[in-house]
Every structure is written in C-alpha cells, then in structure tokens.
Design an enzyme around this catalytic site. Structure first.
Site, PDB file in Angstrom:
ATOM      1  N   SER A  12      32.219  37.283  36.645  1.00  0.00           N
ATOM      2  CA  SER A  12      32.581  37.791  37.969  1.00  0.00           C
ATOM      3  C   SER A  12      31.520  37.396  38.988  1.00  0.00           C
ATOM      4  CB  SER A  12      32.713  39.319  37.936  1.00  0.00           C
ATOM      5  OG  SER A  12      31.432  39.921  37.812  1.00  0.00           O
ATOM      6  N   LYS A  79      25.037  50.410  34.224  1.00  0.00           N
ATOM      7  CA  LYS A  79      26.085  51.437  34.141  1.00  0.00           C
ATOM      8  C   LYS A  79      27.234  51.009  33.219  1.00  0.00           C
ATOM      9  CE  LYS A  79      28.819  50.109  38.237  1.00  0.00           C
ATOM     10  NZ  LYS A  79      30.051  49.826  37.497  1.00  0.00           N
ATOM     11  N   ASP A  80      27.350  49.698  32.942  1.00  0.00           N
ATOM     12  CA  ASP A  80      28.413  49.203  32.075  1.00  0.00           C
ATOM     13  C   ASP A  80      27.995  49.123  30.606  1.00  0.00           C
ATOM     14  OD1 ASP A  80      30.163  48.886  34.203  1.00  0.00           O
ATOM     15  OD2 ASP A  80      29.557  46.814  34.578  1.00  0.00           O
ATOM     16  N   LEU A 125      36.948  58.454  36.158  1.00  0.00           N
ATOM     17  CA  LEU A 125      37.206  59.891  36.091  1.00  0.00           C
ATOM     18  C   LEU A 125      36.120  60.668  36.826  1.00  0.00           C
ATOM     19  CD1 LEU A 125      38.345  60.231  32.364  1.00  0.00           C
ATOM     20  CD2 LEU A 125      39.781  60.279  34.402  1.00  0.00           C
ATOM     21  N   ARG A 126      34.888  60.200  36.755  1.00  0.00           N
ATOM     22  CA  ARG A 126      33.789  60.857  37.473  1.00  0.00           C
ATOM     23  C   ARG A 126      34.064  60.871  38.975  1.00  0.00           C
ATOM     24  NH1 ARG A 126      29.861  58.659  40.379  1.00  0.00           N
ATOM     25  NH2 ARG A 126      30.422  56.597  39.607  1.00  0.00           N
ATOM     26  N   ARG A 127      34.445  59.718  39.513  1.00  0.00           N
ATOM     27  CA  ARG A 127      34.727  59.626  40.943  1.00  0.00           C
ATOM     28  C   ARG A 127      35.931  60.485  41.327  1.00  0.00           C
ATOM     29  NH1 ARG A 127      33.594  53.106  40.931  1.00  0.00           N
ATOM     30  NH2 ARG A 127      31.375  53.213  41.499  1.00  0.00           N
ATOM     31  N   ARG A 144      41.489  48.407  38.965  1.00  0.00           N
ATOM     32  CA  ARG A 144      40.448  47.657  38.279  1.00  0.00           C
ATOM     33  C   ARG A 144      40.360  46.282  38.900  1.00  0.00           C
ATOM     34  NH1 ARG A 144      39.852  46.360  33.034  1.00  0.00           N
ATOM     35  NH2 ARG A 144      37.745  45.985  33.728  1.00  0.00           N
ATOM     36  N   GLY A 145      39.415  45.481  38.404  1.00  0.00           N
ATOM     37  CA  GLY A 145      39.229  44.142  38.949  1.00  0.00           C
ATOM     38  C   GLY A 145      37.920  44.046  39.704  1.00  0.00           C
ATOM     39  N   ARG A 150      39.731  44.169  44.648  1.00  0.00           N
ATOM     40  CA  ARG A 150      39.962  45.531  45.136  1.00  0.00           C
ATOM     41  C   ARG A 150      40.038  45.569  46.660  1.00  0.00           C
ATOM     42  NH1 ARG A 150      36.146  49.377  41.271  1.00  0.00           N
ATOM     43  NH2 ARG A 150      36.071  47.961  39.499  1.00  0.00           N
ATOM     44  N   CYS A 232      33.547  56.863  28.383  1.00  0.00           N
ATOM     45  CA  CYS A 232      34.473  56.638  29.499  1.00  0.00           C
ATOM     46  C   CYS A 232      35.572  57.693  29.539  1.00  0.00           C
ATOM     47  CB  CYS A 232      35.104  55.248  29.384  1.00  0.00           C
ATOM     48  SG  CYS A 232      34.058  53.934  30.028  1.00  0.00           S
TER      49      CYS A 232
END
Length: 289
Positions: A12, A79-80, A125-127, A144-145, A150, A232
């Site tokens: 990416s 974070k990933d 889910l956190r957001r 996603r993406g 986005r 996750c």
C-alpha cells in the site's frame, strides 16, 4: 562489498512510505537498502478483519519472508501487529511516534455537525464504540481498503464521514484541517508508530532506529491489550505517553462488542504500576458490562 539490507513491506502507499522512511534513516547511516513489496492475506480481504483472524493477516506473509531470509527486516504499522509475538521474530525497533489520534474525515464538518443518523465508514469496533458514546444516533458502514480508496468513497457520498489514523493522513500529505477533525478517543495500541521486525539474533546494530520513550509506551499499551486477551474481536484501546512534566500516563478503554458498554481508565505514575492498576481496574469492572 557491503551487504544490502532487504526491507520487506506491504504494497500500500502508506506501507511503502513507511518503508522508504526507514530506508532513508538507514541510508543516512551508510546502509544500502532494497525495498521488497509483499502482498499479505489482509490486503486481499474486503470484509472486516475480525471475521477472518485479525491482525496476523497483515504480518504472516512478512514473517514468512523473514524466516526464509527473502527479506532481512520488516516494516510495520505497530497497531497492525498482533500482541502475541513470535519469539524468533521480535518487533525489535520502535520508531518515534508522530500522531496517535484518530481523525474524522468529512466534508460535512466535525462530528457534532454531522446530520442526524449520519453514516460513518469504519470497521473498527473500538472506533464504533467510542463514536456511539459521543453520538448515539450514528450508523456504521464496513469500510476497508487503503486511504485513497476510503477517501474516494467518501467523495462519492457513500458515507457521510470516515475515521482513520491521523498519522497515515499526515504521512501521505492528505491531512487538511478543512475536512479532517481530530477525535478525543483512546487510540489503538501502537497507533501512529512504525516498528521494525527482525530475526532474533540479527541486526542489533540498527538500534539507532529505536526511540526509547516510544518503545516503553508501546510496550505498555500492548501489554494492556494482551492482559485482557483482546484481539480484533474486541473494542479495546490503550495510549501511553509522557506529560509535559515527564510524568508517565496511560489511558485505556475496553468495551463489550455487543452492548457497546465500555470501561475507561486513566492513570499516571510509574509505568509498570500504572499498567497493573489499569488492568486490575478494567478486569474488576468487566462484570458490569
């Protein structure tokens, strides 16, 4: 002849930016580098990660490349990276954090100005939990993406807003205060941080990449997530930092993924003690959510 360091990364734009940034740091110390782009399983999946095994989807292919010595080091968004680490492939170097914040991107204004029942694009889910606690009327769409994808969906009006990492927007030159609004929510563990993964007994000489304060903060954040056995599948956040007077502070949140009831904790003090207190406080409150 000097050995060329092979840097592995996802393909990416953001991942490539991060790999090139690490390359520039290595170049400045006299190292020759080659960047190798690798497609991970997470890049191929369009549905939410929590349906398919979580964060390991982004790192598995890079770890295989490390073990086969196709690459020498792997560059990640921390974070990933799963908090359950491979002992033979440590996340050895943690670069200095730039921005930890989550950012609402909308052409309709900040979160308090969005229309009633606005649609927000995020799979996190956190957001979702944090935004619901700010505005209960908001609706969510799985998104996603990469950032470009986005933002393009946002421009087409698929949703009213999206929520992404501020650091990603900044790194790609996409942040604009006219339509990017920082959110006051607890960020994901390791958000805004680049990490470098290596084989266990190699490349210790690259320790100039490591920022001691960020490394400590990220370690505490990840230990909190690990202690709660979260993945996750759970809305969880942890952000550690040093205040202006050099006091160590930790903010955490944990929520039920079905009811969206959440537990917030904020402590300052000695890092390990603060971690212990946040873990104990959260576990003691679990019965109430």
């Amino acid at each position: 002849m000097e050995r060329t360091i092979k840097i592995g990364t996802r393909k990416s734009k953001l991942a490539m930016w991060q790999a090139k940034y690490v390359e520039s740091l290595l170049n400045s110390h006299g190292y020759i580098c080659e960047i190798i782009g690798i497609t991970t399983l997470g890049d191929k999946i369009e549905k939410p990660l929590y349906d398919f095994g979580g964060k390991g989807l982004f790192t598995g292919a890079l770890e295989e490349a490390l073990l086969s010595k196709t690459i020498d080091i792997a560059v990640h968004s921390v974070k990933d990276v799963s908090v359950i680490e491979n002992d033979q492939l440590p996340l050895k170097f943690i670069l200095k954090r730039d921005y930890h914040q989550d950012c609402l991107v909308s052409f309709k204004g900040p979160i308090d100005k969005l229309p009633h029942g606005a649609f927000i694009g995020t799979t996190s889910l956190r957001r979702r939990v944090c935004l619901k606690h700010i505005r209960n009327d908001l609706e969510f769409v799985d998104f996603r993406g990469n950032l470009d994808t986005r933002l393009e969906k946002l421009k087409k009006g698929v949703v009213d807003a999206i929520v992404v990492s501020k650091s990603g927007l900044k790194r790609l030159g996409l942040y604009d205060s006219a339509y990017c609004f920082d959110l006051d929510i607890v960020s994901s563990a390791g958000q805004g941080v680049i990490g470098v993964q290596t084989r266990l007994d190699e490349f210790d000489e690259l320790n100039f990449l490591d920022d001691n304060q960020t490394h400590l903060c990220v370690s505490i954040e990840r230990k909190f997530v690990k202690a709660l056995n979260a993945s996750c599948n759970f809305p969880i956040g942890a952000y550690a930092y040093f205040s202006e007077n050099d006091q160590f502070c930790l903010k955490t949140m944990y929520a039920d993924p079905k009811t969206f009831k959440k537990i917030d904790c904020f402590k300052c003090g000695l890092p390990q003690q603060v971690l212990k207190e946040c873990i104990e406080y959260t576990k003691n409150k679990l019965v109430y959510i």
